[in-house]
Design a protein around this motif. Structure first.
Motif, PDB file in Angstrom:
ATOM      1  N   MET A  97       0.850  -1.189   0.000  1.00  0.00           N
ATOM      2  CA  MET A  97       0.000   0.000   0.000  1.00  0.00           C
ATOM      3  C   MET A  97       0.884   1.237   0.000  1.00  0.00           C
ATOM      4  O   MET A  97       0.964   1.972   0.979  1.00  0.00           O
ATOM      5  CB  MET A  97      -0.930  -0.031   1.212  1.00  0.00           C
ATOM      6  CG  MET A  97      -1.888  -1.214   1.191  1.00  0.00           C
ATOM      7  SD  MET A  97      -3.060  -1.190   2.554  1.00  0.00           S
ATOM      8  CE  MET A  97      -4.050  -2.650   2.155  1.00  0.00           C
ATOM      9  N   LEU A  98       1.566   1.449  -1.123  1.00  0.00           N
ATOM     10  CA  LEU A  98       2.517   2.550  -1.259  1.00  0.00           C
ATOM     11  C   LEU A  98       2.142   3.412  -2.455  1.00  0.00           C
ATOM     12  O   LEU A  98       1.626   2.913  -3.452  1.00  0.00           O
ATOM     13  CB  LEU A  98       3.939   2.017  -1.441  1.00  0.00           C
ATOM     14  CG  LEU A  98       4.500   1.156  -0.305  1.00  0.00           C
ATOM     15  CD1 LEU A  98       5.828   0.541  -0.733  1.00  0.00           C
ATOM     16  CD2 LEU A  98       4.665   1.967   0.970  1.00  0.00           C
ATOM     17  N   ALA A  99       2.428   4.709  -2.349  1.00  0.00           N
ATOM     18  CA  ALA A  99       2.221   5.637  -3.458  1.00  0.00           C
ATOM     19  C   ALA A  99       3.517   5.736  -4.244  1.00  0.00           C
ATOM     20  O   ALA A  99       4.533   6.221  -3.729  1.00  0.00           O
ATOM     21  CB  ALA A  99       1.806   7.001  -2.925  1.00  0.00           C
ATOM     22  N   ASN A 107       5.983   8.266   2.082  1.00  0.00           N
ATOM     23  CA  ASN A 107       5.138   7.092   2.293  1.00  0.00           C
ATOM     24  C   ASN A 107       5.117   6.666   3.760  1.00  0.00           C
ATOM     25  O   ASN A 107       4.075   6.312   4.302  1.00  0.00           O
ATOM     26  CB  ASN A 107       5.617   5.927   1.428  1.00  0.00           C
ATOM     27  CG  ASN A 107       4.976   5.910   0.058  1.00  0.00           C
ATOM     28  OD1 ASN A 107       3.856   5.460  -0.125  1.00  0.00           O
ATOM     29  ND2 ASN A 107       5.699   6.440  -0.924  1.00  0.00           N
ATOM     30  N   ILE A 108       6.273   6.697   4.393  1.00  0.00           N
ATOM     31  CA  ILE A 108       6.372   6.205   5.768  1.00  0.00           C
ATOM     32  C   ILE A 108       5.625   7.115   6.739  1.00  0.00           C
ATOM     33  O   ILE A 108       4.929   6.638   7.644  1.00  0.00           O
ATOM     34  CB  ILE A 108       7.847   6.053   6.179  1.00  0.00           C
ATOM     35  CG1 ILE A 108       8.477   4.868   5.425  1.00  0.00           C
ATOM     36  CG2 ILE A 108       7.984   5.855   7.692  1.00  0.00           C
ATOM     37  CD1 ILE A 108       9.973   4.722   5.627  1.00  0.00           C
ATOM     38  N   VAL A 109       5.727   8.436   6.563  1.00  0.00           N
ATOM     39  CA  VAL A 109       5.133   9.356   7.543  1.00  0.00           C
ATOM     40  C   VAL A 109       3.690   9.708   7.226  1.00  0.00           C
ATOM     41  O   VAL A 109       3.020  10.359   8.038  1.00  0.00           O
ATOM     42  CB  VAL A 109       5.954  10.658   7.659  1.00  0.00           C
ATOM     43  CG1 VAL A 109       7.404  10.348   7.973  1.00  0.00           C
ATOM     44  CG2 VAL A 109       5.852  11.519   6.396  1.00  0.00           C
ATOM     45  N   LEU A 110       3.180   9.279   6.058  1.00  0.00           N
ATOM     46  CA  LEU A 110       1.825   9.650   5.646  1.00  0.00           C
ATOM     47  C   LEU A 110       0.809   9.263   6.727  1.00  0.00           C
ATOM     48  O   LEU A 110       0.677   8.103   7.097  1.00  0.00           O
ATOM     49  CB  LEU A 110       1.476   8.946   4.329  1.00  0.00           C
ATOM     50  CG  LEU A 110       0.208   9.418   3.605  1.00  0.00           C
ATOM     51  CD1 LEU A 110       0.333  10.890   3.207  1.00  0.00           C
ATOM     52  CD2 LEU A 110      -0.049   8.555   2.373  1.00  0.00           C
ATOM     53  N   ARG A 144      14.463   8.451  -1.918  1.00  0.00           N
ATOM     54  CA  ARG A 144      14.198   7.818  -3.219  1.00  0.00           C
ATOM     55  C   ARG A 144      12.699   7.712  -3.464  1.00  0.00           C
ATOM     56  O   ARG A 144      11.907   7.483  -2.542  1.00  0.00           O
ATOM     57  CB  ARG A 144      14.814   6.426  -3.287  1.00  0.00           C
ATOM     58  CG  ARG A 144      16.308   6.413  -3.442  1.00  0.00           C
ATOM     59  CD  ARG A 144      16.820   5.045  -3.842  1.00  0.00           C
ATOM     60  NE  ARG A 144      16.436   4.676  -5.201  1.00  0.00           N
ATOM     61  CZ  ARG A 144      16.711   3.482  -5.743  1.00  0.00           C
ATOM     62  NH1 ARG A 144      17.330   2.557  -5.038  1.00  0.00           N
ATOM     63  NH2 ARG A 144      16.354   3.217  -6.970  1.00  0.00           N
ATOM     64  N   LEU A 145      12.306   7.846  -4.727  1.00  0.00           N
ATOM     65  CA  LEU A 145      10.912   7.604  -5.089  1.00  0.00           C
ATOM     66  C   LEU A 145      10.628   6.108  -4.996  1.00  0.00           C
ATOM     67  O   LEU A 145      11.462   5.273  -5.374  1.00  0.00           O
ATOM     68  CB  LEU A 145      10.630   8.080  -6.510  1.00  0.00           C
ATOM     69  CG  LEU A 145      10.535   9.595  -6.739  1.00  0.00           C
ATOM     70  CD1 LEU A 145      10.387   9.887  -8.226  1.00  0.00           C
ATOM     71  CD2 LEU A 145       9.362  10.184  -5.970  1.00  0.00           C
ATOM     72  N   VAL A 146       9.446   5.773  -4.506  1.00  0.00           N
ATOM     73  CA  VAL A 146       9.086   4.361  -4.363  1.00  0.00           C
ATOM     74  C   VAL A 146       9.074   3.659  -5.717  1.00  0.00           C
ATOM     75  O   VAL A 146       9.430   2.487  -5.824  1.00  0.00           O
ATOM     76  CB  VAL A 146       7.722   4.225  -3.642  1.00  0.00           C
ATOM     77  CG1 VAL A 146       7.122   2.837  -3.835  1.00  0.00           C
ATOM     78  CG2 VAL A 146       7.890   4.509  -2.153  1.00  0.00           C
ATOM     79  N   GLU A 147       8.690   4.374  -6.783  1.00  0.00           N
ATOM     80  CA  GLU A 147       8.634   3.746  -8.104  1.00  0.00           C
ATOM     81  C   GLU A 147      10.011   3.286  -8.578  1.00  0.00           C
ATOM     82  O   GLU A 147      10.114   2.459  -9.487  1.00  0.00           O
ATOM     83  CB  GLU A 147       8.012   4.689  -9.122  1.00  0.00           C
ATOM     84  CG  GLU A 147       8.847   5.925  -9.429  1.00  0.00           C
ATOM     85  CD  GLU A 147       8.153   6.879 -10.385  1.00  0.00           C
ATOM     86  OE1 GLU A 147       6.975   6.602 -10.721  1.00  0.00           O
ATOM     87  OE2 GLU A 147       8.775   7.870 -10.798  1.00  0.00           O
ATOM     88  N   GLU A 148      11.073   3.788  -7.967  1.00  0.00           N
ATOM     89  CA  GLU A 148      12.433   3.393  -8.348  1.00  0.00           C
ATOM     90  C   GLU A 148      12.921   2.172  -7.569  1.00  0.00           C
ATOM     91  O   GLU A 148      14.007   1.659  -7.846  1.00  0.00           O
ATOM     92  CB  GLU A 148      13.397   4.562  -8.092  1.00  0.00           C
ATOM     93  CG  GLU A 148      13.093   5.814  -8.904  1.00  0.00           C
ATOM     94  CD  GLU A 148      13.950   6.995  -8.483  1.00  0.00           C
ATOM     95  OE1 GLU A 148      14.705   6.847  -7.496  1.00  0.00           O
ATOM     96  OE2 GLU A 148      13.865   8.056  -9.132  1.00  0.00           O
ATOM     97  N   GLY A 150      13.014  -1.741  -5.979  1.00  0.00           N
ATOM     98  CA  GLY A 150      12.648  -3.120  -6.250  1.00  0.00           C
ATOM     99  C   GLY A 150      11.653  -3.621  -5.215  1.00  0.00           C
ATOM    100  O   GLY A 150      11.346  -2.939  -4.225  1.00  0.00           O
ATOM    101  N   VAL A 151      11.160  -4.840  -5.418  1.00  0.00           N
ATOM    102  CA  VAL A 151      10.130  -5.388  -4.550  1.00  0.00           C
ATOM    103  C   VAL A 151      10.637  -5.546  -3.118  1.00  0.00           C
ATOM    104  O   VAL A 151       9.936  -5.232  -2.150  1.00  0.00           O
ATOM    105  CB  VAL A 151       9.626  -6.741  -5.093  1.00  0.00           C
ATOM    106  CG1 VAL A 151       8.584  -7.331  -4.160  1.00  0.00           C
ATOM    107  CG2 VAL A 151       9.032  -6.563  -6.477  1.00  0.00           C
ATOM    108  N   GLY A 152      11.868  -6.029  -2.967  1.00  0.00           N
ATOM    109  CA  GLY A 152      12.415  -6.241  -1.632  1.00  0.00           C
ATOM    110  C   GLY A 152      12.498  -4.946  -0.845  1.00  0.00           C
ATOM    111  O   GLY A 152      12.144  -4.896   0.346  1.00  0.00           O
ATOM    112  N   ASP A 153      12.956  -3.866  -1.512  1.00  0.00           N
ATOM    113  CA  ASP A 153      13.040  -2.573  -0.838  1.00  0.00           C
ATOM    114  C   ASP A 153      11.652  -2.022  -0.510  1.00  0.00           C
ATOM    115  O   ASP A 153      11.447  -1.389   0.532  1.00  0.00           O
ATOM    116  CB  ASP A 153      13.807  -1.567  -1.696  1.00  0.00           C
ATOM    117  CG  ASP A 153      15.315  -1.757  -1.601  1.00  0.00           C
ATOM    118  OD1 ASP A 153      15.776  -2.329  -0.589  1.00  0.00           O
ATOM    119  OD2 ASP A 153      16.024  -1.345  -2.533  1.00  0.00           O
ATOM    120  N   ARG A 154      10.689  -2.247  -1.387  1.00  0.00           N
ATOM    121  CA  ARG A 154       9.319  -1.790  -1.108  1.00  0.00           C
ATOM    122  C   ARG A 154       8.785  -2.461   0.157  1.00  0.00           C
ATOM    123  O   ARG A 154       8.092  -1.836   0.966  1.00  0.00           O
ATOM    124  CB  ARG A 154       8.404  -2.102  -2.290  1.00  0.00           C
ATOM    125  CG  ARG A 154       8.657  -1.235  -3.507  1.00  0.00           C
ATOM    126  CD  ARG A 154       7.763  -1.621  -4.666  1.00  0.00           C
ATOM    127  NE  ARG A 154       8.108  -0.873  -5.871  1.00  0.00           N
ATOM    128  CZ  ARG A 154       7.233  -0.198  -6.614  1.00  0.00           C
ATOM    129  NH1 ARG A 154       5.960  -0.179  -6.274  1.00  0.00           N
ATOM    130  NH2 ARG A 154       7.624   0.451  -7.682  1.00  0.00           N
TER     131      ARG A 154
END
Length: 515
Positions: A97-99, A107-110, A144-148, A150-154
């Motif tokens: 559930m990330l933008a 994303n973390i502080v939203l 970093r932008l979340v779109e950049e 990988g899955v593991g980092d997300r």
């Protein structure tokens, strides 16, 4: 006071007699689970066993009809997830559930933004995120932008989100579903770090080998009630755990005899799809055939072009170059419905967004994508009677556990929703089938049944394009295996001569080989 007289530590979570009823079904009945503090406690069970409902209750998304919840020895009652967060419970959902267009920090502080006067205190947020990442082995660049990523980092970002809010008890729902083996190892290292720091992890998974790798204790749920809770040391192997869950041995996806013919059913040549804004192409010169009686597997870390490839073949994206043939027909310019009517079946990767109308009944979902063909259609009208009857057949043949075909799709567990979709697509007499993550989120019994249906269809001449994050599934079912990386096919492999670890190396770019 000596250590011998110290009171034992209170359980992190104690569920006593949890019961939850929905119209026509009892999701949980008298469930009792005790989760020791500072441990990884796995909860396993077949689809429809009640795991998701139980976790929604623990996270404040639903209220139990009966029973009590204790957190750190204190009885609690949750009305919303905010109540659960307030007592230190956080949940990482299977679907992130990330933008994408926000940074890691944003994303973390939203929803929990630190303020400095009327402004966001980004300095304090960045320091806190960095501290959490360093102390728990979850390092991610906050800017970093979340779109950049990988899955593991997300996934690390999702875990940091709940830790940032003060969680000491983490619920992880199918956390390894989209990870390659190397990323699973990294996740488990992170979980061991969290456990060493005194945090408690509740781990929901259908991957029994992984459960045995990470869990300290395992609770088995069957048909809505607790079957047993045992220490990891009491379980010898995954087969024993599978028998505890569903009363059968652990299935394997192995396909022994070849059924590949010379007839090309789908021919993809030079597919190219731009990324817009002059960025890297989403697909670049993708070329491969799929023969009748063949399963072609596509392996890749999520976000490397698999979704775009599927959408291109289904006619959901306009290509910048290349051609697609179905049999002798050039279908490159065909609309999606025409491709469906020509015999393309489609098991989508996201059953909620692409496969079902959750507010519609099961028989109405049987009609989706097949509304112009029998048994769904009768001239220009929907044949309700025939559609209901065929849905009854699918429910029986594919073991979809439901009170009725009139039941809304949202009332089914994720695994039963998946079985309905598989049954619908296999019932459309396809000549070519796209199977995207066909067994994601299903139990070992349903997994074995879906594998059998795919193998039987393959033997009868069906051409299948298989996309999966389950590398054992890809290796076991595929006749030919390609690896996709950054929109290009970078390797063509023999499934009989590749291991999951080696395949993971190709997927991450650690191993390179020209196709």
């Amino acid at each position: 006071m000596t250590s011998d007289t110290l009171a034992p530590a209170k359980p992190a979570v104690d569920l006593e007699g949890i019961t939850k009823r929905f119209p026509g079904v009892v999701a949980n009945h008298d469930i009792r689970i005790t989760v020791a503090a500072g441990t990884v406690h796995a909860i396993v069970g077949e689809n429809g066993a009640g795991k998701s409902t139980l976790m929604k209750i623990l996270y404040g998304m639903q209220k139990p009809d009966e029973g009590t919840i204790k957190v750190n020895g204190e009885e609690v009652s949750f009305r919303t997830p905010s109540d659960a967060i307030d007592v230190g419970i956080g949940m990482v959902h299977q679907h992130f559930m990330l933008a994408d267009n926000f940074t890691v920090l944003e994303n973390i502080v939203l929803g929990a933004e630190p303020k400095k006067g009327a402004n966001l205190d980004t300095g304090a947020a960045r320091a806190r995120i960095t501290e959490l990442g360093e102390s728990h082995g979850l390092r991610v660049d906050p800017d970093r932008l979340v779109e950049e990523l990988g899955v593991g980092d997300r996934q690390r970002v999702e875990i940091l989100k709940v830790l940032y809010r003060g969680a000491r008890i983490l619920i992880l729902d199918e956390p390894t579903a989209v990870l390659v083996p190397q990323e699973v190892d990294e996740l488990f290292d992170n979980l061991r770090e969290l456990k060493a720091d005194g945090l408690t992890v509740i781990f929901i998974s259908h991957k029994l080998d992984e459960v045995l790798n990470i869990a300290d204790e395992i609770t088995v749920i069957r048909r809505g009630t607790t079957v047993t809770s045992v220490p990891r040391s009491a379980v010898t192997d995954a087969r024993q755990l599978a028998e505890m869950m569903v009363g059968s041995e652990l299935p394997t996806p192995e396909t022994r005899e070849s059924t590949v013919t010379d007839r090309v059913m789908l021919d993809v040549k030079g597919l190219t799809l731009s990324g817009g804004d002059g960025g890297r192409p989403l697909l670049s010169d993708v070329t491969f055939p799929v023969h009748a009686g063949e399963v072609v597997g596509i392996a890749g870390v999520e976000g490397n072009g698999q979704s775009e490839l599927i959408e291109a073949i289904m006619g959901m994206r306009a290509l910048n170059g290349g051609a697609i043939h179905l049999g002798e027909e050039d279908i490159t310019s065909w609309a999606t419905l025409k491709r469906r009517e020509a015999g393309i079946g489609y098991i989508p990767e996201d059953r909620h967004r692409q496969g079902l109308l959750l507010q519609a009944s099961l028989w109405e979902n049987r009609v989706l994508g097949h509304q112009t063909r029998p048994p769904a259609s009768k001239g220009i009208w929907i044949n309700r009677k025939a559609s209901r009857a065929d849905t009854e057949r699918i429910v029986k043949e594919y073991d979809v556990r439901t009170p009725s075909v009139e039941t809304l799709a949202l009332a089914l567990s994720g695994g039963n929703q998946q079985k309905l979709i598989v049954g619908r697509e296999m019932s459309g007499e396809p000549v070519f089938l796209i199977a995207a993550h066909p067994t994601r989120g299903v139990d070992v019994g349903a997994q074995a049944a879906i594998w059998d249906h795919l193998r039987n269809a393959r033997a009868a001449g069906l051409a299948v394009l298989l996309i999966s994050a389950d590398l054992d599934e890809l290796i076991g079912l595929s006749d030919t295996l390609y690896v996709i990386l950054r929109g290009r096919l970078v390797a063509r492999l023999d499934p009989s001569d590749v291991t999951p670890d080696r395949l993971g190396g190709y997927m991450t770019g650690a191993i390179t080989e020209e196709t």
